[in-house]
Design a protein around this motif. Structure first.
Motif, mmCIF file in Angstrom:
data_model
loop_
_atom_site.group_PDB
_atom_site.id
_atom_site.type_symbol
_atom_site.label_atom_id
_atom_site.label_comp_id
_atom_site.label_asym_id
_atom_site.label_seq_id
_atom_site.Cartn_x
_atom_site.Cartn_y
_atom_site.Cartn_z
ATOM 1 N N THR A 59 1.676 9.582 -12.444
ATOM 2 C CA THR A 59 1.247 10.828 -11.787
ATOM 3 C C THR A 59 2.373 11.363 -10.898
ATOM 4 O O THR A 59 2.261 11.396 -9.669
ATOM 5 N N PRO A 60 3.476 11.800 -11.533
ATOM 6 C CA PRO A 60 4.581 12.335 -10.723
ATOM 7 C C PRO A 60 4.210 13.691 -10.125
ATOM 8 O O PRO A 60 3.365 14.406 -10.670
ATOM 9 N N ASP A 61 4.796 13.984 -8.987
ATOM 10 C CA ASP A 61 4.603 15.318 -8.415
ATOM 11 C C ASP A 61 5.918 15.805 -7.829
ATOM 12 O O ASP A 61 6.838 15.026 -7.594
ATOM 13 N N LEU A 62 5.968 17.083 -7.599
ATOM 14 C CA LEU A 62 7.197 17.737 -7.161
ATOM 15 C C LEU A 62 7.594 17.351 -5.740
ATOM 16 O O LEU A 62 8.755 17.442 -5.370
ATOM 17 N N GLY A 63 6.657 16.860 -4.945
ATOM 18 C CA GLY A 63 6.932 16.574 -3.547
ATOM 19 C C GLY A 63 7.708 15.302 -3.283
ATOM 20 O O GLY A 63 8.132 15.057 -2.155
ATOM 21 N N THR A 64 7.911 14.468 -4.283
ATOM 22 C CA THR A 64 8.618 13.207 -4.059
ATOM 23 C C THR A 64 9.333 12.769 -5.325
ATOM 24 O O THR A 64 8.968 13.179 -6.433
ATOM 25 N N THR A 65 10.325 11.904 -5.153
ATOM 26 C CA THR A 65 11.012 11.342 -6.318
ATOM 27 C C THR A 65 10.332 10.064 -6.799
ATOM 28 O O THR A 65 10.688 9.537 -7.848
ATOM 29 N N LEU A 66 9.342 9.592 -6.047
ATOM 30 C CA LEU A 66 8.593 8.411 -6.448
ATOM 31 C C LEU A 66 7.526 8.804 -7.470
ATOM 32 O O LEU A 66 6.733 9.717 -7.237
ATOM 33 N N THR A 67 7.531 8.124 -8.593
ATOM 34 C CA THR A 67 6.489 8.344 -9.584
ATOM 35 C C THR A 67 5.352 7.380 -9.286
ATOM 36 O O THR A 67 5.487 6.168 -9.465
ATOM 37 N N THR A 68 4.233 7.929 -8.826
ATOM 38 C CA THR A 68 3.053 7.108 -8.556
ATOM 39 C C THR A 68 2.237 6.972 -9.835
ATOM 40 O O THR A 68 2.555 7.591 -10.860
ATOM 41 N N SER A 69 1.171 6.189 -9.768
ATOM 42 C CA SER A 69 0.326 6.032 -10.945
ATOM 43 C C SER A 69 -1.119 5.821 -10.517
ATOM 44 O O SER A 69 -1.402 5.492 -9.362
ATOM 45 N N ILE A 70 -2.001 6.041 -11.479
ATOM 46 C CA ILE A 70 -3.429 5.789 -11.294
ATOM 47 C C ILE A 70 -3.877 4.853 -12.417
ATOM 48 O O ILE A 70 -3.217 4.770 -13.456
#
Length: 161
Positions: A59-70
């Motif tokens: 679940t990447p988003d534009l606000g960070t370079t960290l790619t999170t996940s669910i």
């Protein structure tokens, strides 16, 4: 934790049963159903799988370079039981013929009533294959199962009759 664990090995403790059917909609067998089922434990040489894995979704988003996940979809690992072959009796092979449907019930900590250590896997036999060898190994065959529905994990072992 502060308490002493009672550790154990699976051999001689864990029980594995095959049931043709379970009457409860929740797929948790009664003591009568367990007692009337086939206890495979004494014939099993090895088992593999019998667990679920999860495939996380990025679940990447534009606000960070960290790619999170669910958490994503659950998948049952490839599951099998390897049996010792009996030279005179083919009852296990007959019971677990290709395409047979039923339930593999594993009592992880043994038959301890009320212990939340019973796993119930709805299954269909995918294949059964002998293991050939020219060595002095005992004759064995492996039954591979397709997990056909969501398993029930950590159910309470039913009370003794």
């Amino acid at each position: 934790m502060g308490t002493t664990q009672k550790r154990f090995i699976r051999r001689g403790v864990t029980k594995v049963f095959f049931l043709d059917a379970i009457s409860a909609a929740a797929n948790v067998p009664s003591r009568t159903e367990l007692t009337g089922s086939t206890d495979l434990s004494d014939s099993i040489a090895d088992f593999a799988g019998w667990s679920l894995t999860n495939t996380p979704v990025d679940t990447p988003d534009l606000g960070t370079t960290l790619t999170t996940s669910i958490p994503g979809e659950d998948k049952a690992d490839s599951s099998s039981l390897t049996f010792y072959e009996d030279q005179l009796d083919d009852s296990v092979e007959t019971l677990l013929a290709k395409d047979t449907e039923g339930f593999v019930v594993i009592l992880r900590k043994g038959d301890i009533p009320a212990s939340k250590s019973m796993d119930v896997f709805p299954v269909r036999v995918a294949s059964r294959a002998p293991a050939y060898s020219t060595g002095s190994d005992p004759a064995k065959f492996t039954v591979t199962f397709a997990i056909s529905d969501e398993p029930v994990l950590d159910a309470a072992v039913p009370a003794a009759l």
